[in-house]
Design an enzyme around this catalytic site. Structure first.
Site, PDB file in Angstrom:
ATOM      1  CB  SER A 121     -10.848  32.016 -12.583  1.00  0.00           C
ATOM      2  OG  SER A 121     -11.558  32.982 -11.824  1.00  0.00           O
ATOM      3  CE1 TYR A 173     -14.866  28.075 -12.123  1.00  0.00           C
ATOM      4  CE2 TYR A 173     -13.746  29.965 -11.159  1.00  0.00           C
ATOM      5  CZ  TYR A 173     -14.251  29.308 -12.264  1.00  0.00           C
ATOM      6  OH  TYR A 173     -14.146  29.886 -13.506  1.00  0.00           O
TER       7      TYR A 173
END
Length: 255
Positions: free
Chosen positions: A147, A160
């Protein structure tokens, strides 16, 4: 169709979002696809039908990437599918895409949330890849999905983002250790994408989309269609010399 010579990709979480788009993009480039899904079989079978319409073979298998104890049984299922549907013992491309989105401030992140993210985004990727190594053909590819949040920081994504940072380090180690087999390993880091991921936070908020667009050189948030083609490109024969690299597909976010 010569199934013995077909290129075959396995995409975790291929029933929706970026995984679905990647599966269709690969099929359009002549790659057969096995997708996994956690719970929505009908959704997965619809993707299989779409791939079939593109003239490629496809199959859907149930898998929860957060449950390491299920991986050996999954690998055996995959062996059976490869033999029955492709008359093959191995596949070519592994795309570790499946994930969950949890938004919580660092101060409020619970151990249960942290553990879920570890199990799905890091532990699951580590041990699923390990389990499937004998089924990946020499000269094949592994593509791990990270990401943009591993490079830039937004409040609420500390856990995350940290898991995705771990995946990026793991990718380099895999590239080093699997090089003897000719297996190239890279990581793809999407930016903010307008899908249902993480409760569809980006898709459902006009204000958030405007904010992200203002931070992005190309002036908008990403679409799933922006990512599938990148997956297909990174797995194409022309990209075989690219190894151990992080490729961000964010439209130039926070440059």
């Amino acid at each position: 169709m010569n199934t013995a010579n077909a290129r075959i990709a396995l995409i975790t979480g291929g029933n929706r979002g970026l995984g679905k788009n990647a599966a269709l993009a690969l099929a359009a480039e002549g790659v057969d696809v096995v997708i996994t899904y956690r719970g929505n079989r009908a959704e997965a079978e619809a993707v299989v039908a779409d791939i079939t319409k593109l003239g490629r073979r496809a199959h859907a298998l149930q898998l929860d990437v957060g449950v390491v104890g299920s991986f050996e049984a999954f690998a055996q299922q995959l062996r059976d599918v490869l033999r029955q549907q492709w008359q093959r013992e191995q596949f070519d491309y592994l795309v570790n895409n499946a994930g969950v989105g949890i938004h919580a401030s660092f101060a409020e992140t619970t151990e249960a949330q942290f553990d879920e993210l570890v199990n799905v985004h890091f532990k699951g990727v580590f041990f699923l890849t390990q389990t499937l190594l004998p089924l990946i053909a020499d000269g094949g590819r592994i593509l791990n999905v990270s990401s943009g949040l591993a490079r830039f920081s937004f409040p609420g994504y500390s856990a995350y983002g940290a898991m995705k940072g771990a995946i990026e380090v793991l990718t380099r180690y895999l590239a080093k250790e699997l090089g003897a087999r000719g297996i190239a390993v890279n990581v793809l880091a999407p930016g903010a994408i307008e899908t249902d991921f993480g409760g569809a936070a980006v898709r459902n908020s006009a204000e958030l989309k405007q904010q992200i667009g203002a931070l992005t050189a190309l002036g908008r948030v990403g679409q799933a269609d922006d990512i599938g083609g990148v997956v297909a490109a990174l797995l194409s024969p022309a990209m075989g010399w690219v190894n151990g690299q992080r490729v961000e597909a964010s439209g130039g976010m926070l440059l």
